[in-house]
Design a protein around this motif. Structure first.
Motif, mmCIF file in Angstrom:
data_model
loop_
_atom_site.group_PDB
_atom_site.id
_atom_site.type_symbol
_atom_site.label_atom_id
_atom_site.label_comp_id
_atom_site.label_asym_id
_atom_site.label_seq_id
_atom_site.Cartn_x
_atom_site.Cartn_y
_atom_site.Cartn_z
ATOM 1 N N GLU A 157 -50.195 -19.019 37.639
ATOM 2 C CA GLU A 157 -49.572 -17.835 37.046
ATOM 3 C C GLU A 157 -48.988 -16.883 38.090
ATOM 4 O OE1 GLU A 157 -50.760 -14.030 34.180
ATOM 5 O OE2 GLU A 157 -52.130 -15.717 34.387
ATOM 6 N N PHE A 158 -49.669 -16.704 39.206
ATOM 7 C CA PHE A 158 -49.240 -15.705 40.193
ATOM 8 C C PHE A 158 -47.790 -15.929 40.614
ATOM 9 C CE2 PHE A 158 -48.785 -14.087 44.536
ATOM 10 C CZ PHE A 158 -49.202 -12.775 44.363
ATOM 11 N N ASN A 159 -47.434 -17.181 40.869
ATOM 12 C CA ASN A 159 -46.069 -17.490 41.302
ATOM 13 C C ASN A 159 -45.150 -17.901 40.157
ATOM 14 O OD1 ASN A 159 -47.948 -18.480 43.836
ATOM 15 N ND2 ASN A 159 -46.033 -17.537 44.506
ATOM 16 N N ALA A 160 -45.729 -18.486 39.115
ATOM 17 C CA ALA A 160 -44.910 -19.053 38.042
ATOM 18 C C ALA A 160 -44.605 -18.073 36.919
ATOM 19 C CB ALA A 160 -45.614 -20.284 37.457
ATOM 20 N N LEU A 161 -45.291 -16.929 36.883
ATOM 21 C CA LEU A 161 -45.151 -16.036 35.731
ATOM 22 C C LEU A 161 -43.710 -15.612 35.447
ATOM 23 C CD1 LEU A 161 -46.625 -14.664 33.455
ATOM 24 C CD2 LEU A 161 -47.010 -12.684 34.940
ATOM 25 N N PRO A 162 -42.885 -15.279 36.446
ATOM 26 C CA PRO A 162 -41.497 -14.924 36.118
ATOM 27 C C PRO A 162 -40.763 -16.050 35.383
ATOM 28 C CG PRO A 162 -42.025 -14.205 38.332
ATOM 29 C CD PRO A 162 -43.176 -15.055 37.882
ATOM 30 N N THR A 163 -40.981 -17.294 35.819
ATOM 31 C CA THR A 163 -40.358 -18.443 35.153
ATOM 32 C C THR A 163 -40.893 -18.597 33.738
ATOM 33 O OG1 THR A 163 -40.059 -19.613 37.254
ATOM 34 C CG2 THR A 163 -40.064 -20.952 35.248
ATOM 35 N N ILE A 164 -42.205 -18.476 33.592
ATOM 36 C CA ILE A 164 -42.839 -18.621 32.281
ATOM 37 C C ILE A 164 -42.370 -17.524 31.329
ATOM 38 C CG2 ILE A 164 -45.049 -18.476 31.060
ATOM 39 C CD1 ILE A 164 -46.329 -19.764 33.575
ATOM 40 N N GLN A 165 -42.380 -16.288 31.798
ATOM 41 C CA GLN A 165 -42.020 -15.171 30.926
ATOM 42 C C GLN A 165 -40.557 -15.235 30.510
ATOM 43 O OE1 GLN A 165 -44.505 -12.978 29.809
ATOM 44 N NE2 GLN A 165 -42.861 -12.720 28.306
ATOM 45 N N LYS A 166 -39.699 -15.630 31.430
ATOM 46 C CA LYS A 166 -38.274 -15.765 31.101
ATOM 47 C C LYS A 166 -38.081 -16.818 30.010
ATOM 48 C CE LYS A 166 -33.752 -16.587 33.310
ATOM 49 N NZ LYS A 166 -33.310 -17.775 32.563
ATOM 50 N N ALA A 167 -38.781 -17.943 30.146
ATOM 51 C CA ALA A 167 -38.666 -19.005 29.146
ATOM 52 C C ALA A 167 -39.214 -18.554 27.799
ATOM 53 C CB ALA A 167 -39.404 -20.255 29.630
ATOM 54 N N LEU A 168 -40.335 -17.841 27.818
ATOM 55 C CA LEU A 168 -40.910 -17.325 26.574
ATOM 56 C C LEU A 168 -39.955 -16.351 25.894
ATOM 57 C CD1 LEU A 168 -44.670 -16.663 27.432
ATOM 58 C CD2 LEU A 168 -43.770 -18.273 25.738
ATOM 59 N N ASP A 169 -39.430 -15.410 26.660
ATOM 60 C CA ASP A 169 -38.533 -14.406 26.076
ATOM 61 C C ASP A 169 -37.299 -15.066 25.468
ATOM 62 O OD1 ASP A 169 -40.260 -12.416 26.835
ATOM 63 O OD2 ASP A 169 -39.117 -11.808 28.607
ATOM 64 N N GLU A 170 -36.718 -16.018 26.192
ATOM 65 C CA GLU A 170 -35.523 -16.688 25.681
ATOM 66 C C GLU A 170 -35.830 -17.421 24.378
ATOM 67 O OE1 GLU A 170 -33.888 -19.201 28.680
ATOM 68 O OE2 GLU A 170 -33.370 -17.546 30.031
ATOM 69 N N THR A 171 -36.990 -18.055 24.316
ATOM 70 C CA THR A 171 -37.347 -18.820 23.125
ATOM 71 C C THR A 171 -37.669 -17.909 21.946
ATOM 72 O OG1 THR A 171 -38.303 -20.505 24.586
ATOM 73 C CG2 THR A 171 -38.833 -20.650 22.240
ATOM 74 N N ILE A 172 -38.546 -16.950 22.174
ATOM 75 C CA ILE A 172 -38.990 -16.076 21.082
ATOM 76 C C ILE A 172 -37.829 -15.271 20.514
ATOM 77 C CG2 ILE A 172 -40.432 -14.079 20.518
ATOM 78 C CD1 ILE A 172 -42.464 -15.191 22.596
ATOM 79 N N TYR A 173 -37.020 -14.685 21.388
ATOM 80 C CA TYR A 173 -35.952 -13.809 20.904
ATOM 81 C C TYR A 173 -34.728 -14.578 20.418
ATOM 82 C CZ TYR A 173 -38.922 -10.189 22.752
ATOM 83 O OH TYR A 173 -39.997 -9.373 22.979
ATOM 84 N N SER A 174 -34.641 -15.860 20.764
ATOM 85 C CA SER A 174 -33.557 -16.691 20.235
ATOM 86 C C SER A 174 -33.919 -17.318 18.895
ATOM 87 C CB SER A 174 -33.207 -17.813 21.226
ATOM 88 O OG SER A 174 -32.685 -17.301 22.426
ATOM 89 N N CYS A 175 -35.219 -17.557 18.672
ATOM 90 C CA CYS A 175 -35.650 -18.323 17.499
ATOM 91 C C CYS A 175 -36.224 -17.473 16.372
ATOM 92 C CB CYS A 175 -36.699 -19.362 17.910
ATOM 93 S SG CYS A 175 -36.070 -20.658 18.992
ATOM 94 N N THR A 176 -36.438 -16.186 16.615
ATOM 95 C CA THR A 176 -37.030 -15.329 15.580
ATOM 96 C C THR A 176 -36.212 -14.057 15.419
ATOM 97 O OG1 THR A 176 -38.466 -14.117 17.123
ATOM 98 C CG2 THR A 176 -39.332 -16.174 16.202
#
Length: 252
Positions: free
Chosen positions: A27-46
């Motif tokens: 998480e420490f290094n990957a969180l920006p990648t993870i959060q960007k992917a989550l935001d794109e998915t959640i806000y594109s699909c709902t």
């Protein structure tokens, strides 16, 4: 690309969330990648204020750490974003479909699957519930196809099969032997296993090893039945034309 660096997790403050085994997270290094992917998915699909969006946001409020950081420590860094998008996408699909009558859910799944086929790229019909998800999946498919490797093509075929079969049986199961194969299909287990292997760049020959397949099956049964147990109290109060849980099967 190599995985993100991983670090031990201090589980003392939230010990009830973990077993006694050591835990590591990227998480420490990957969180920006993870959060960007989550935001794109959640806000594109709902849509704003929808039940699906509220559930998606709540899903990632875990006080023990980001679930993807904890789960994807061995995945290659350049594939983690795709894993996050696809798994979150399937969670949203499940939330959107579970309250639909069976026949309607079958139709909506068929419409959604069109996004995985280039021949439907000009078809903009989004059904009653999957318009945003179909658009998202279409663009994600194009991005994955551009990677140009065989394992990615096979992954998309498995996703197509999973969307076809995940809610295609309205039988009333009477035994666990009947129910378990359906349960694994219903939460896209074969696809998720293949997705994680793809993200870790595990060769197909290793994935298809009989011992590996047997292990995957056992884990799938455990995950499916555990989910049923913990979600039964909520599910038993829902209005639906199909109950998909092992608890009422065992009660017969």
């Amino acid at each position: 690309m190599a995985p993100f660096p991983v670090y031990p997790v201090d589980t003392a403050g939230v010990s009830s969330y973990f077993s006694s085994f050591p835990v590591r997270s990227c998480e420490f290094n990957a969180l920006p990648t993870i959060q960007k992917a989550l935001d794109e998915t959640i806000y594109s699909c709902t849509t704003p204020g929808s039940r699906e969006r509220k559930k998606a946001v709540y899903r990632h409020s875990n006080p023990a750490g980001n679930i993807f950081g904890l789960s994807l420590a061995l995945c290659e860094a350049d594939r983690i974003g795709y894993v996050v998008k696809l798994i979150e996408f399937l969670c949203i699909v499940d939330d959107a479909m579970e309250d639909l009558p069976f026949e309607e859910a079958c139709i909506e799944h068929s419409i959604l699957r069109q996004a995985l086929h280039e021949s439907y790229d000009d078809d903009r019909y989004g059904g009653q519930a999957v318009d945003l998800m179909k658009n998202f999946l279409r663009e994600l498919r194009k991005e994955l196809v551009s990677l140009g490797d065989l394992s990615t093509s096979l992954l998309l075929k498995t996703l197509d099969t999973s969307l076809r079969d995940r809610d295609s049986d309205d039988s009333e199961f009477t035994t666990l032997a009947e129910y378990i194969p359906y349960r694994k299909t219903n939460f896209d287990y074969d696809f998720v296993c293949q997705l994680l292997c793809w993200a870790m760049n595990i060769p197909l020959a290793v994935q298809n090893d009989p011992l590996a397949r047997a292990y995957e099956h056992i884990i799938g049964v455990i995950v499916g039945l555990s989910n049923d147990y913990f979600s039964w109290e909520m599910e038993r109060q829902q209005t639906t034309d199909r109950v998909r849980n092992a608890v009422p099967v065992l009660m017969k």
